[in-house]
Enzyme design. Structure first.
Site, PDB file in Angstrom:
ATOM      1  N   GLY A  94     -92.224  82.864 -52.969  1.00 24.67           N
ATOM      2  CA  GLY A  94     -93.317  83.417 -53.766  1.00 24.67           C
ATOM      3  C   GLY A  94     -93.506  82.632 -55.040  1.00 24.67           C
ATOM      4  N   LYS A 109     -84.177  87.897 -54.366  1.00 28.18           N
ATOM      5  CA  LYS A 109     -85.143  86.926 -54.875  1.00 28.18           C
ATOM      6  C   LYS A 109     -84.483  86.114 -55.971  1.00 28.18           C
ATOM      7  CE  LYS A 109     -89.382  87.620 -55.020  1.00 28.18           C
ATOM      8  NZ  LYS A 109     -90.823  87.637 -55.140  1.00 28.18           N
ATOM      9  N   ASP A 112    -100.658  89.328 -59.928  1.00 27.96           N
ATOM     10  CA  ASP A 112    -100.636  88.485 -58.734  1.00 27.96           C
ATOM     11  C   ASP A 112    -100.762  89.329 -57.469  1.00 27.96           C
ATOM     12  OD1 ASP A 112    -100.619  86.115 -57.394  1.00 27.96           O
ATOM     13  OD2 ASP A 112     -98.450  85.835 -57.457  1.00 27.96           O
ATOM     14  N   GLY A 125     -90.122  82.297 -56.952  1.00 24.57           N
ATOM     15  CA  GLY A 125     -88.943  81.695 -56.350  1.00 24.57           C
ATOM     16  C   GLY A 125     -88.788  82.159 -54.916  1.00 24.57           C
ATOM     17  N   LEU A 167     -86.634  84.194 -46.447  1.00 20.50           N
ATOM     18  CA  LEU A 167     -87.692  85.052 -45.898  1.00 20.50           C
ATOM     19  C   LEU A 167     -89.082  84.552 -46.297  1.00 20.50           C
ATOM     20  CD1 LEU A 167     -86.115  88.527 -46.665  1.00 20.50           C
ATOM     21  CD2 LEU A 167     -86.454  87.528 -44.410  1.00 20.50           C
ATOM     22  N   GLY A 168     -89.090  83.901 -47.438  1.00 24.97           N
ATOM     23  CA  GLY A 168     -90.393  83.431 -47.902  1.00 24.97           C
ATOM     24  C   GLY A 168     -90.247  82.830 -49.276  1.00 24.97           C
ATOM     25  N   VAL A 213     -87.132  83.923 -51.523  1.00 21.71           N
ATOM     26  CA  VAL A 213     -86.545  85.218 -51.192  1.00 21.71           C
ATOM     27  C   VAL A 213     -85.642  85.048 -49.966  1.00 21.71           C
ATOM     28  CG1 VAL A 213     -87.053  87.629 -50.702  1.00 21.71           C
ATOM     29  CG2 VAL A 213     -88.715  86.244 -51.942  1.00 21.71           C
TER      30      VAL A 213
END
Ligand SMILES: *[C@@H]1O[C@H](CO)[C@@H](O)[C@H](O)[C@H]1NC(C)=O
Ligand SMILES: *[C@@H]1O[C@H](CO)[C@@H](O)[C@H](O)[C@H]1NC(C)=O
Ligand SMILES: *[C@@H]1O[C@H](CO)[C@@H](O)[C@H](O)[C@H]1NC(C)=O
Ligand SMILES: *[C@@H]1O[C@H](CO)[C@@H](O)[C@H](O)[C@H]1NC(C)=O
Ligand SMILES: *[C@@H]1O[C@H](CO)[C@@H](O)[C@H](O)[C@H]1NC(C)=O
Ligand SMILES: *[C@@H]1O[C@H](CO)[C@@H](O)[C@H](O)[C@H]1NC(C)=O
Length: 788
Positions: A513, A533, A628, A516, A510-511, A518
Site C-alpha cells: 500500500g 503492515k 486515501d 508500505g 499480501l500487498g 503488508v
C-alpha cells in the site's frame, strides 16, 4: 472692512494659484516648531487654503493637513494615524539636522516624515501637498506619496497603493475599508482584514487585465482617471459646461474613501460666504451595498436615506453603541453540544429574500421542512438558505448578510427558546426552586434521596462488573495467552522479533500500500491470523507521538473499519498489526469479471463503506480524514463485510502533503482537486474519493480505463455524467439486471460527491441518508464546471 480685504486677498491669491503654476511656496526653515495650543499651531500654504499642523482629535490632538475653512473638519491627510490622541504638551519640531519629529510628554520622539536624507527646508504647497526639500531644493519627501483616506486634485494613487477609510466621520485613524489600486489595473474597494478576494470586493472599476502599471489620478479640475503612460480610463469626468465649471479656478477637488466605505468625489468651491461643498460622484449609490458595513450576523437597511444595521433574529448587538460591529447570539448552544439536540431548545425563524456571502458547509437536496429539521438537529448549523429543494447549511457567524429580492432565497435562522442563563447546562441541572409548601420539600428530599441511592447502586454494580471483567481478562490471558481471540480492550505492544517470527520473517506479502508492504502472519501459536503492515517513508515521528496516534486509532471501533490489534515501535521500525481479512480487497473483486459481486451485494458494500467513513468523520473522538479512500483500501472479511483499512495513517505523511504526497500514492484518480491546489484538506476530500469509488462499484470498472472501445468512456466519471444527462444510464450497466431508480440514485449521489467545489459535496452523513433512500437526491450539477 478688514475682513473684506482678507477675502479679496484670498480670492486674488487663489486666482493666481489656479492660473500661474508653480513655485509659490511657504518656506519653513530648520528649527521651526509647532504646538497644539500655543501659536503657531500650523504652517499655512501661501494660498492659506491648506494647513499642516495640530488639529483637534477626540480628547486631544492629531497631526495632519486640513482644508482651512469654518471648523477645519476636512482633514485630507493624517500623520501616524493610529497613534492615540496627543496631549497638549506635544510638540512638532523641524530639527536643525533636518528631521520632522513629534516629541511627546515623556520625551519620546516619533518620525513624522521618513525621508532618507536630511531636509534643508519644508513647504506647505497650495496643492495640499506637504513637502521636504534637500539642500539642492529637490523633493525628498511628500505627503502626496503617503495618502491616508484622500487624494487631492493633482495627486496620484500609484499602483500597489491604497487608501484606508477613517474610523468615523471625525476620527481619522484607520477604519474598516480600503481602496486598492491593484497591480492588475483594477481599482477595488474591500473591507479590511478579509484577504481581498473577489468575493470580498464590493466595487471595482473593471479595468483589470492590462498587466501594466496603472494608477489613479485626480486632475486639478476634478476628473478622475485610471491611467498609465498611454492609456486612460475615465472613472469620473467633470462636465465642462456644468455650473461648477465657471468656478473651477476656485474649486478644490478631493476624492475620499469615507468612513462608511463609499469612495466619493467632492468639490469645495470658495465664495464670499465660505466653502460650498458638493458631492460630485460616488462609487456606490446605496451605502448598504458596502460589504461589512454591518458586521457579522446583521444586515443593512436604509431608513430616511441613512443606513442602519439590524440584527438577525436570535442575535443582539455586540455593542449597542456601535451597531456596525455586528451581532452575536443571545442564547447559548451549550445544550446542543452536550447532546441535548432536542429541538425544544431551539426554533427556526424564516426570512424571505435574505442572502449572505460565505459558502455553505453542506448543500443537500431536501424540502424546506426537512431543511429546518436538519438545521435544528445539527449543532454546527446556525442558519440555512433554502431555494428550490436545496438546503444550504451555514455555520455562524454570517458575513455579508444582505437583503436580496432577485435571488429569491429563504433564510432559515436558528433562534433560542431560552435565555443564555437557563440554557446553561449546569444551571439547567440545578434549577432554582421556590418552595411553597412542606409537601414539596418532602417530595424533593425523597426524589434526591432516591437519586443518590440509585446512583450509588449503579456505581457499585458497574465497579464490580469492571473488576470482574478485568480479573477474567487477566485470568484468560494467563491461562492460554489467547487474548487475541476475545475482544481486547487495549492495543498490544509487540516486539519486532515477535512480529518477525509471526510472519515467518516477512515471507508472505499480501500487498503493498501507500505506507508500505503488508505481510500475512499468525499469532498465539497460529490461532489467530493477522496482517502486519511495515510502515515506510514516514515523516520523522517521535515514539511518543506514534504511540498516541496508535492509541487514537485503537479506540476506533466500527463494523466497517479494519481493527488495529497492536503495533510495534522499536528504534526506527514501525509496524502495525491488523485483523486478517480473508477475502481480499474490493479492488480484487470489482475489477475481475469472474468474481464481481452482484448488484445487491454492491449496493450493500457501497453503504458499508459510507458508514465506515461517516464514523471516521463524525462519530469517533477526533475526526479522522482518511485521505486515501480507494478500492485497494477496502477489505472484505470472512462474511464479505466491507471494511476500511489504513485510516488514521495520513497524519504520518502530512508534513509534505504536496506533490510528494500525491506522488507516494500514485492513485491520482481518487484525489480531490484540492490536493493539487494549495487549499486546506478537509473531510470533503474523502467524500470526493468515495464518489469515485461509488461510480466504480456501480460499473465494476476502474475510473480510468484505457482499454475501452469508445474513447469517451476512458474516464468513468465523465462518461457517466454524459450518460446521466442523456438519460442513458442503462449503457453503463452493460446489460446487468438492476433496479433503474436505484442505479440513478447511486449515480446522483456519486456525482454530488465528486463536485470540484468541496462545499458542494455532501457530508458523509447525507451520503448515507441518500443511499439508504431516507432523503431524496436532487439533480447534481456538472462536477467539473463548478470550480472557479
Ligand atoms: C482652522 O485652522 C486655521 C489654520 O491652523 C486656524 O488659524 C483657525 O483658527 C482654525 N479654525 C478653527 C475654528 O479652529
Ligand atoms: C517610509 O514609510 C513608508 C510606510 O509608511 C514605507 O513604505 C517607506 O518605505 C518608508 N521610507 C523610508 C525611506 O524608510
Ligand atoms: C482634467 O481632465 C478633463 C477631462 O479629460 C479635461 O477636460 C481637463 O482639461 C483636465 N484638467 C486639467 C487641469 O488638466
Ligand atoms: C498602458 O496600457 C496599455 C494597455 O491598456 C499598454 O498597451 C501600454 O503599453 C501601457 N503603457 C505603459 C507605459 O505601460
Ligand atoms: C424533547 O423534549 C420534550 C419536552 O422536553 C419532549 O416532550 C420530547 O419528546 C423530546 N423530544 C425528543 C426527540 O427527545
Ligand atoms: C433574542 O433576541 C430576539 C430579538 O433580538 C428576541 O426576540 C428573543 O426573545 C431573544 N432571545 C433570548 C433568549 O433572549
Amino acid at each position: 472692512m478688514a475682513s473684506m480685504s482678507i477675502v479679496f486677498f484670498l480670492l486674488f491669491t487663489s486666482f493666481i494659484g489656479g492660473r500661474a503654476v508653480p513655485k509659490q511656496s511657504s518656506h519653513i526653515a530648520l528649527g521651526s516648531s509647532l504646538s497644539p495650543i500655543t501659536q503657531p499651531t500650523s504652517w499655512l500654504s501661501p494660498s492659506q487654503k491648506f494647513a499642516f499642523g495640530f488639529y483637534r482629535q477626540g480628547s486631544g490632538f492629531a497631526i495632519g493637513i486640513w482644508l482651512v475653512s469654518g471648523d477645519n473638519t476636512t482633514v485630507v491627510w493624517t500623520a501616524i494615524r493610529d497613534h492615540p490622541p496627543l496631549a497638549s504638551n506635544a510638540i512638532l519640531v523641524f530639527t536643525e539636522d533636518g528631521k520632522l519629529l513629534l516629541r511627546t510628554e515623556r520625551g519620546q520622539e516619533k518620525l513624522i516624515a521618513n525621508a532618507t536624507d536630511s531636509a534643508s527646508h519644508a513647504s506647505m504647497l497650495n496643492s495640499g501637498n506637504f513637502v521636504l526639500y534637500d539642500k539642492d531644493s529637490k523633493i525628498i519627501w511628500q505627503s502626496f506619496y503617503f495618502p491616508t483616506d484622500t487624494i487631492l486634485g493633482g495627486q496620484t494613487l500609484f499602483a500597489g497603493y491604497q487608501l484606508f477609510s477613517g474610523l468615523t466621520e471625525n476620527d481619522h485613524s484607520t477604519g474598516r475599508f480600503h481602496l486598492k489600486m491593484q497591480d492588475d489595473g483594477n481599482l477595488v474597494l474591500y473591507p479590511v482584514n478579509t484577504g481581498d478576494t473577489p468575493g470580498d470586493a464590493y466595487w471595482n472599476t473593471e479595468t483589470f487585465g492590462y498587466g501594466s502599471k496603472f494608477h489613479l489620478y485626480l486632475n486639478k479640475s476634478g476628473s478622475l482617471f485610471i491611467v498609465n503612460g498611454t492609456t486612460l480610463n475615465i472613472v469620473y469626468g467633470l462636465n465642462k459646461d456644468s455650473s461648477t465649471a465657471s468656478n473651477q479656478n476656485n474649486a478644490i477637488y478631493r476624492a475620499t474613501l469615507d468612513f462608511d466605505g463609499v469612495f466619493r468625489l467632492y468639490s469645495h468651491v470658495y465664495d464670499e460666504s465660505g466653502y460650498k461643498v458638493s458631492k460630485l460622484w460616488k462609487a456606490l449609490d446605496n451605502p448598504c451595498h458596502v460589504k461589512s458595513f454591518c458586521g457579522f450576523n446583521s444586515f443593512c437597511t436604509m431608513n430616511d436615506d441613512q443606513p442602519y444595521c439590524i440584527c438577525l433574529p436570535g442575535t443582539d448587538f455586540v455593542d449597542v453603541n456601535h451597531n456596525s460591529l455586528g451581532c452575536e447570539r443571545n442564547f447559548s448552544e451549550a445544550g446542543c453540544r452536550v447532546g441535548k439536540k432536542n429541538a425544544s431548545f431551539y426554533d427556526i425563524t424564516t426570512m424571505e429574500n435574505l442572502m449572505w456571502g460565505d459558502r455553505p458547509y453542506v448543500v443537500s437536496p431536501m424540502s424546506i421542512e426537512e431543511c429546518s429539521r436538519s438545521c435544528l438537529e445539527d449543532c454546527d448549523c446556525g442558519a440555512a438558505l433554502f431555494k428550490s429543494d436545496s438546503c444550504m447549511k451555514q455555520k455562524l457567524p454570517l458575513r455579508y448578510v444582505r437583503r436580496d429580492m432577485k435571488e429569491g432565497y429563504t433564510a432559515l435562522l436558528k433562534v433560542g427558546m431560552r435565555s443564555i442563563k437557563s440554557d446553561n447546562p449546569i444551571m439547567a441541572k440545578t434549577p432554582v426552586i421556590v418552595i411553597t409548601s412542606k409537601r414539596a420539600i418532602v417530595q424533593i428530599f425523597l426524589v434526591s434521596l432516591s437519586c443518590t441511592v440509585l446512583s450509588c447502586v449503579a456505581l457499585a454494580v458497574s465497579g464490580l462488573f469492571i473488576f470482574k471483567s478485568r480479573v477474567l481478562w487477566y485470568k484468560r490471558l494467563l491461562e492460554n495467552g489467547n487474548f487475541g481471540l476475545n475482544e481486547e480492550v487495549t492495543l498490544r505492544l509487540f516486539s519486532y522479533n515477535e512480529l518477525k517470527r509471526a510472519t515467518n520473517g516477512f515471507k508472505e506479502q499480501l500487498g503493498k500500500g501507500s505506507f508500505g508492504a503488508v505481510y500475512k502472519g499468525a499469532l498465539y501459536k497460529g490461532k489467530r491470523l493477522v496482517a502486519v503492515k511495515r510502515l515506510e517513508k514516514l515523516v520523522e515521528e517521535g515514539e511518543r507521538e506514534f504511540r498516541a496516534e496508535m492509541r487514537a486509532i485503537g479506540r476506533t471501533h466500527h463494523r466497517n473499519l479494519v481493527r488495529l490489534l497492536g503495533y510495534c515501535a522499536e528504534d526506527s521500525k514501525r509496524l502495525l498489526v491488523y485483523e486478517y481479512m480473508s477475502n481480499g480487497s474490493l479492488a480484487d473483486h470489482l475489477f475481475k469479471a469472474q468474481t464481481s459481486p452482484n448488484w445487491n451485494e454492491r449496493v450493500r458494500i457501497a453503504q458499508d463503506i459510507a458508514r465506515g467513513i461517516l464514523y471516521l468523520h463524525e462519530e469517533c473522538e477526533t475526526s479522522i480524514i482518511h485521505c486515501d479512500i480507494k478500492p485497494q483500501n477496502i477489505l472484505m472479511d470472512d462474511f464479505w463485510t466491507a471494511k476500511i483499512s489504513d485510516f488514521g495513517l495520513a497524519k504520518f505523511l502530512m508534513a509534505d502533503q504536496t506533490r510528494t504526497f500525491t506522488g507516494v500514492r500514485g492513485t491520482r484518480g481518487y484525489l480531490a482537486p484540492e490536493w493539487q491546489k494549495n487549499t486546506p484538506i478537509s473531510v470533503k476530500a474523502d467524500v470526493y474519493s468515495y464518489g469515485i469509488v461509488l461510480l466504480e462499484i456501480v460499473c465494476c470498472r476502474r475510473n480510468i480505463e484505457l482499454d475501452v472501445s469508445n474513447e469517451e468512456e476512458v474516464i468513468l466519471s465523465t462518461w457517466i455524467y454524459k450518460c446521466f444527462v442523456a438519460r442513458e444510464l442503462h449503457k453503463i450497466l452493460r446489460g446487468e439486471e438492476a433496479d433503474k431508480t436505484m442505479v440513478e440514485n447511486m449515480v446522483k449521489v456519486a456525482l454530488w460527491c465528486i463536485q470540484d467545489e468541496p462545499a458542494l459535496r455532501p457530508t458523509m452523513k447525507s451520503v448515507v441518508l441518500m443511499l439508504e433512500g431516507i432523503t431524496e437526491v436532487s439533480i447534481p450539477p456538472c462536477p467539473a464546471t463548478m470550480s472557479e
